[in-house]
Design a protein around this motif. Sequence first.
Motif, mmCIF file in Angstrom:
data_model
loop_
_atom_site.group_PDB
_atom_site.id
_atom_site.type_symbol
_atom_site.label_atom_id
_atom_site.label_comp_id
_atom_site.label_asym_id
_atom_site.label_seq_id
_atom_site.Cartn_x
_atom_site.Cartn_y
_atom_site.Cartn_z
ATOM 1 N N GLY A 124 1.894 5.442 -10.654
ATOM 2 C CA GLY A 124 2.179 4.036 -10.134
ATOM 3 C C GLY A 124 1.813 3.757 -8.667
ATOM 4 N N PRO A 125 2.149 2.428 -8.264
ATOM 5 C CA PRO A 125 1.971 2.216 -6.837
ATOM 6 C C PRO A 125 3.216 2.767 -6.192
ATOM 7 N N ASP A 126 2.996 3.042 -4.827
ATOM 8 C CA ASP A 126 4.184 3.497 -3.873
ATOM 9 C C ASP A 126 5.037 2.446 -3.982
ATOM 10 N N LEU A 127 6.270 2.778 -4.353
ATOM 11 C CA LEU A 127 7.476 1.660 -4.150
ATOM 12 C C LEU A 127 8.032 1.517 -2.915
ATOM 13 N N ASN A 128 8.545 0.082 -2.900
ATOM 14 C CA ASN A 128 9.205 -0.137 -1.580
ATOM 15 C C ASN A 128 10.779 0.373 -1.799
ATOM 16 N N SER A 146 13.711 -0.653 -1.844
ATOM 17 C CA SER A 146 14.567 -1.041 -3.060
ATOM 18 C C SER A 146 14.114 -0.674 -4.503
ATOM 19 N N GLN A 147 12.796 -0.883 -4.688
ATOM 20 C CA GLN A 147 12.195 -0.465 -5.824
ATOM 21 C C GLN A 147 12.501 0.927 -6.292
ATOM 22 N N ALA A 148 12.181 1.764 -5.056
ATOM 23 C CA ALA A 148 12.398 3.377 -5.245
ATOM 24 C C ALA A 148 13.881 3.598 -5.852
ATOM 25 N N GLY A 192 16.261 -8.643 -10.414
ATOM 26 C CA GLY A 192 15.187 -9.094 -9.217
ATOM 27 C C GLY A 192 14.728 -10.310 -9.430
ATOM 28 N N VAL A 193 14.087 -11.169 -8.704
ATOM 29 C CA VAL A 193 13.568 -12.287 -8.721
ATOM 30 C C VAL A 193 12.164 -11.957 -9.058
ATOM 31 N N THR A 194 11.347 -13.092 -9.832
ATOM 32 C CA THR A 194 10.139 -12.976 -10.136
ATOM 33 C C THR A 194 9.247 -12.306 -9.224
ATOM 34 N N GLY A 195 8.350 -11.443 -9.579
ATOM 35 C CA GLY A 195 7.513 -10.708 -8.559
ATOM 36 C C GLY A 195 8.037 -9.725 -7.640
ATOM 37 N N SER A 196 9.645 -9.298 -8.167
ATOM 38 C CA SER A 196 10.011 -8.257 -7.498
ATOM 39 C C SER A 196 9.785 -6.892 -7.555
ATOM 40 N N GLY A 197 8.833 -6.819 -8.883
ATOM 41 C CA GLY A 197 8.541 -5.520 -9.183
ATOM 42 C C GLY A 197 9.306 -4.765 -10.356
ATOM 43 N N LYS A 198 9.886 -5.440 -11.132
ATOM 44 C CA LYS A 198 10.749 -4.946 -12.179
ATOM 45 C C LYS A 198 9.806 -4.375 -13.227
ATOM 46 N N THR A 199 8.722 -4.822 -13.723
ATOM 47 C CA THR A 199 7.861 -4.063 -14.419
ATOM 48 C C THR A 199 7.367 -2.741 -13.769
ATOM 49 N N GLU A 200 7.022 -2.819 -12.634
ATOM 50 C CA GLU A 200 6.779 -1.498 -12.057
ATOM 51 C C GLU A 200 7.638 -0.551 -12.062
ATOM 52 N N VAL A 201 8.941 -0.708 -11.968
ATOM 53 C CA VAL A 201 10.037 0.003 -11.852
ATOM 54 C C VAL A 201 10.498 0.612 -13.167
ATOM 55 N N ALA A 204 -1.292 -4.976 -21.318
ATOM 56 C CA ALA A 204 -2.192 -4.724 -20.474
ATOM 57 C C ALA A 204 -1.676 -3.903 -19.348
ATOM 58 N N ARG A 205 -0.452 -4.043 -18.563
ATOM 59 C CA ARG A 205 -0.071 -3.287 -17.727
ATOM 60 C C ARG A 205 0.388 -1.787 -18.200
ATOM 61 N N VAL A 206 0.878 -1.849 -19.490
ATOM 62 C CA VAL A 206 1.005 -0.514 -19.903
ATOM 63 C C VAL A 206 -0.033 0.554 -20.163
ATOM 64 N N ARG A 222 10.681 -10.339 -3.090
ATOM 65 C CA ARG A 222 9.538 -10.327 -3.709
ATOM 66 C C ARG A 222 8.948 -8.977 -3.044
ATOM 67 N N HIS A 223 7.699 -8.315 -3.877
ATOM 68 C CA HIS A 223 7.097 -7.385 -3.434
ATOM 69 C C HIS A 223 6.170 -7.849 -2.222
ATOM 70 N N GLY A 224 5.993 -7.016 -1.094
ATOM 71 C CA GLY A 224 4.843 -7.291 -0.250
ATOM 72 C C GLY A 224 5.193 -8.582 0.466
ATOM 73 N N GLY A 264 3.197 -19.386 -6.289
ATOM 74 C CA GLY A 264 2.951 -18.503 -5.084
ATOM 75 C C GLY A 264 3.235 -17.146 -5.180
ATOM 76 N N ARG A 265 2.324 -16.458 -5.680
ATOM 77 C CA ARG A 265 2.335 -15.011 -5.371
ATOM 78 C C ARG A 265 1.351 -14.546 -4.479
ATOM 79 N N ARG A 266 1.128 -12.985 -4.533
ATOM 80 C CA ARG A 266 0.333 -12.386 -3.453
ATOM 81 C C ARG A 266 0.839 -13.408 -2.082
HETATM 82 P P1 ADP Z 1 8.274 -8.568 -11.967
HETATM 83 O O1 ADP Z 1 8.492 -7.804 -13.295
HETATM 84 O O2 ADP Z 1 9.863 -8.465 -11.324
HETATM 85 O O3 ADP Z 1 7.997 -10.106 -12.119
HETATM 86 P P2 ADP Z 1 6.134 -7.178 -11.017
HETATM 87 O O4 ADP Z 1 6.276 -5.740 -11.709
HETATM 88 O O5 ADP Z 1 5.212 -8.078 -12.271
HETATM 89 O O6 ADP Z 1 7.193 -7.946 -10.890
HETATM 90 O O7 ADP Z 1 5.497 -7.246 -9.874
HETATM 91 C C1 ADP Z 1 4.628 -8.300 -9.359
HETATM 92 C C2 ADP Z 1 3.291 -7.875 -8.694
HETATM 93 O O8 ADP Z 1 3.560 -7.353 -7.726
HETATM 94 C C3 ADP Z 1 2.642 -7.356 -9.780
HETATM 95 O O9 ADP Z 1 1.288 -7.745 -9.638
HETATM 96 C C4 ADP Z 1 2.636 -6.001 -9.387
HETATM 97 O O10 ADP Z 1 1.728 -5.035 -9.698
HETATM 98 C C5 ADP Z 1 2.927 -6.026 -7.818
HETATM 99 N N1 ADP Z 1 3.826 -5.031 -7.226
HETATM 100 C C6 ADP Z 1 5.023 -4.743 -7.334
HETATM 101 N N2 ADP Z 1 5.575 -3.633 -6.732
HETATM 102 C C7 ADP Z 1 4.545 -3.308 -6.040
HETATM 103 C C8 ADP Z 1 4.357 -2.156 -5.375
HETATM 104 N N3 ADP Z 1 5.408 -1.221 -5.014
HETATM 105 N N4 ADP Z 1 3.099 -1.873 -4.756
HETATM 106 C C9 ADP Z 1 1.883 -2.380 -5.137
HETATM 107 N N5 ADP Z 1 2.196 -3.542 -6.012
HETATM 108 C C10 ADP Z 1 3.331 -3.871 -6.477
#
Ligand code: ADP
Length: 720
Positions: A183-187, A189-191, A213-222, A254-256, A371-373, A580-582
């Motif tokens: 997966g991506p490198d986690l920040n 708090s995600q790690a 975690g707020v929307t976009g914080s990376g819950k799905t990645e975690v 799609a993510r899986v 939020r991530h990033g 507002g993401r990215r």
């Molecule tokens: P949530 O489920 O909390 O709404 P997501 O897991 O969907 O958050 O993450 C939001 C966006 O940020 C996604 O596009 C995701 O791929 C990206 N993202 C989150 N964490 C990271 C990370 N550590 N590195 C790269 N991209 C990330």
Amino acid sequence: MSRIASVLIPMPLPEAFDYAEPDGMALAPGDQVAVPLGPRLIRGVVSEVRDGHGGNRPLKPVAERLDDPPLPPGTLEFVQWAARYAVDAPGQPLAIALRGARAPKPRPQRVVRPTGAQPARTTPARAKVLAAAAEADLSPADLARAAGVSSGVVKGLVEDGALAIHEVVAEAAFAPPDLTRQGPDLNPSQAAAAEALKAMATEGGFAVALLDGVTGSGKTEVYLEAAAAALTADPDAQVLILLPEIALTQAVIARVTQRFGAAPGEWHSDIAPPGRRRVWEAVAAGRCRIVVGARSALFLPFRKLRLIVVDEEHDSSFKQEEGFIYQARDLAVARGKIEEAAVVLASATPSLESLRNAEAGRYRWLRLAGRHGTARLPDIELIDLRETPPEQGRWLSPPLVAAMAETFARGEQTLLFLNRRGYAPLVLCKACGERMTAPDTDSWLVEHRYTGRLVCHLTGFSMPKPAACPHCGAKDSLVSIGPGVERVEEEARALFPEARVAVFSSDTVFDAREARRLVESMAAGEIDILVATQAAAKGHNFPKLTLVGVVDADLGLRGGDLRAAERTYQLLAQATGRAGRRDRPGRALLQTYAPEHAVMQALKAQDRDAFVDAEMAERELAGLPPFGRLAAVIASGSDAAQLDDFCRAMAQAAPNTPGVEVYGPADAPLGLVRGRRRKRFLVRADRGVDLSAYMAAWRARVRPPGAIRVAIDIDPYSFL
Ligand code: ADP
């Protein structure tokens, strides 16, 4: 020694029925069998086998053991647990658990394959066919098309013996997940959260975590990291990811697929029966290791479930309100306990129930930081509709329209959120004041312009919009009151004629494919303004979406039930969180007549904790969930006098138990549905009370006449 098999039947029967086990059948719990019930043979599942015989009344024998996979012990136990919890017949959850087993098998396809024999005669057309047939398994018609020849050429080659027709069943295999992918490198708090979840998912044993975690914080990645860890630690491990809506399952699938290089099993009401059968069998055999699905996926026959994720755990769509009434989030925790699996509840706005469990230390509380990033949360502003109202007959106020114009000019996207389907929620006659209601139900008919019909959203009843008032006969006197998404779409088109405008609601998007198409086209920037109900307001990532306009922020607060404020907060936080993401900053504008309301103030300040604290204090004072328990009884019947009599008797039969209060009977707010009158009781109990047992005991004391239906709703979400 003869033996008795207790068999659960997927019908609303109060208990398992006993049958004699025929000699040599050697049944075991979980086996699927055919048993006689009245004049029919019916599918059932053995729940228990014991020594004995039927006494002086000989038992009918089990007719046959079916050649279908048995229900694993955990699934069988879960079905029985769920029935007891919901105070319903075990056949009800069993019917859900067998949905895939009872579906027809995928039908074999006819394909043509080369036999290796040379045809008697070779022509260029024949050579093309043979080359195409060597490449892929195709039906005769598809092969002719692929080779660009007439079907006669294929037929000729079959007659010559150079091609042969085979019947094949679509491959039931699921590609195994590729666990070498990273997966991506986690920040940080995600790690930290991922490490905690990985430990839970690989150590085995029951545990629950709230991933907050707020929307976009990376819950799905975690949680995908935790899934990867569980699948790697044990080659038989299975993972279930539950989502509240079909539209959301598409995004997570799609993510899986991207993360593991293989598509997961997909499970929801929109999957055709042969597809269900395929997933069901693969899950039972352990061949399908990841399932992404809606709430009923919880009843699949997992062999070794190690991790259950409930994403958007606060969502009230997890509550099933019809038929077998259950809250899938709560049952997920129960299933996790039975399977000794880890359970992850993920949300940006967790339910008060889950927050309470986390505060009390019953759940592990994992909070992600922001939020991530570089992505930032949107700025949220309130538009006071008393100060800047929309023009007469319009729904978008000047400040919102101005923000939409700026957004459009920058080439960015707007989401207009209104949680109301159709064109107008009410149609009335301006001559006599008559409101158009359904003939047999206490509800207003909703106008739908796309179909030109008036629809009852409760029962599905519909009729063409009449040209004259059915009450007074006045012509052209019916007017549409209030907005639904279709009406806001009309206004958006009128305001921005060059913009590409689309509507996302369950009327315009009725299957998974259509949802995927619309989500993709929004993500690709092919839509400028999306008008959406909650179906699109959750969970999606739209990189160019920078403005969210909430058309009627007060909508959910009206008619206030227990969770009105909580639900409004969650829904609007989700909807505004789409902006507002990215790297693009986002903005959310909430149109409201009550800007001073605690919910609006909390949203504006983005202060969830303050809102939760205030709401918790109120609930605690009243002894309401999560500090107390609730259950409802809904009795209905077409004869009002008979229903009244029954409800009086039922009230008298309520057991007297300390810590339990029974309110009612009262006329239900929806007093008439499909011609049946409805009455309700509400039961409140202290947290320590086994409310299911109380309700079961109460129910056992009354015997409703055949024409009266009694439904029990543990932890009701609807009070109508
Ligand atoms: P949530 O489920 O909390 O709404 P997501 O897991 O969907 O958050 O993450 C939001 C966006 O940020 C996604 O596009 C995701 O791929 C990206 N993202 C989150 N964490 C990271 C990370 N550590 N590195 C790269 N991209 C990330």
